[in-house]
Design an enzyme around this catalytic site. Sequence first.
Site, PDB file in Angstrom:
ATOM      1  N   CYS A  97      29.027 -70.581  60.104  1.00 53.16           N
ATOM      2  CA  CYS A  97      28.270 -69.358  60.358  1.00 53.16           C
ATOM      3  C   CYS A  97      28.150 -69.042  61.859  1.00 53.16           C
ATOM      4  CB  CYS A  97      26.905 -69.466  59.672  1.00 53.16           C
ATOM      5  SG  CYS A  97      26.154 -67.857  59.360  1.00 53.16           S
ATOM      6  N   HIS A 197      26.777 -72.574  54.498  1.00 54.36           N
ATOM      7  CA  HIS A 197      25.796 -73.597  54.876  1.00 54.36           C
ATOM      8  C   HIS A 197      25.608 -74.510  53.679  1.00 54.36           C
ATOM      9  CE1 HIS A 197      24.239 -71.779  58.569  1.00 54.36           C
ATOM     10  NE2 HIS A 197      24.326 -70.612  57.978  1.00 54.36           N
TER      11      HIS A 197
HETATM   12  N1  GLN Z   1      22.741 -65.232  63.469  1.00 54.55           N
HETATM   13  C1  GLN Z   1      23.989 -65.074  62.802  1.00 54.55           C
HETATM   14  C2  GLN Z   1      23.962 -63.996  61.743  1.00 54.55           C
HETATM   15  O1  GLN Z   1      22.921 -63.650  61.259  1.00 54.55           O
HETATM   16  C3  GLN Z   1      24.417 -66.392  62.216  1.00 54.55           C
HETATM   17  C4  GLN Z   1      23.513 -66.831  61.097  1.00 54.55           C
HETATM   18  C5  GLN Z   1      23.728 -68.225  60.615  1.00 54.55           C
HETATM   19  O2  GLN Z   1      24.272 -69.085  61.299  1.00 54.55           O
HETATM   20  N2  GLN Z   1      23.254 -68.462  59.430  1.00 54.55           N
HETATM   21  O3  GLN Z   1      24.989 -63.515  61.374  1.00 54.55           O
END
Ligand code: GLN
Length: 326
Positions: A97, A197
Amino acid sequence: MSEKTLRICHLYPDLLNLYGDRGNILCMRRRLEWRGIGAEVTEVTVGEQADFTQFDLFFIGGGQDFEQEVLLSDLKAGKGREIKAAIADGKTFLTICGGYQMLGSYYRTWDGKQCDFIGAIDYYTVGSKERMIGNFLFECLPESGGSTVVGFENHSGKTYLGSGVSPLGKVLVGGGNNGEDGYEGVRYQNVFGTYSHGPVLPKNPAFCDHLLTTALQQRYPNLELQPLDDAAELAAHNTMRDRIGMSARGTLSQEKSAASSIAVTGASVGRRPASLASFPVNCSGVYFCRRASMFRSPSRLESLRPSGATSSGACAYSGALPPSVP
Ligand code: GLN
């Protein structure tokens, strides 16, 4: 002392560690140890330096927009250059992510903040007010092992790959890269980037082993990993895969399935429940003791197959799920 050792670098462990992304490190370590292979893990965060040439595999987890901004100066101060060199050198990366977004050109947040990233791979990310959140399912392309991956995504960013860049896989259920083109993640040289994740590896053992083999073979050419007894991991994988497929069809809401589960342990890695029949793993990689046998009823899984984009742009199932991993 193990004869063989994989050297892992965990980048920014204190800043990029959403949803227990660190569990991926535990999982890799344990699956190596079960085969008599050692794992050395070095954590490197803001302001710290290390010789990147000594590592075989780099892991970068996910983070919120705030943490992603915090890292920018450190990337500019030299780590960005070192990461690029490591990629060019064929090192293996698993990036999740926010960590995945970081290897692209930039991330423009939904409220207009510009994070200029390292541009190691040709893709960019643009924030959207509507987040892509939920359990999701994708199938890796053959060059990334071809396994089905169950995961959990929560991102505002929509990632668009450059024309010469391959995705990691095809979305079966969920948003993936952008909820529009049906692809998920990136595969570039030995970089595996994903929105998953969870942590992703404990409940996707085939994907984990593909990653480990890729990394190990850089140091030990021709090395093949010995098969493990993955009954618990596959029970977890198949249960989540079935649950995601069913909830995409609206036959069972995820809230309902969560409500009928009882958490019984903490981190999943390395746990081998006595009875596997009722021990899947939930979306955050925790073993769950499940009461609802209906989840595995074959009649409820009949005739599901991927159907491409829904009205919201996300992919959903309307047909056969990929076969259970035996
Ligand atoms: N902040 C980033 C987004 O919202 C990555 C989010 C994350 O790593 N879950 O796209």
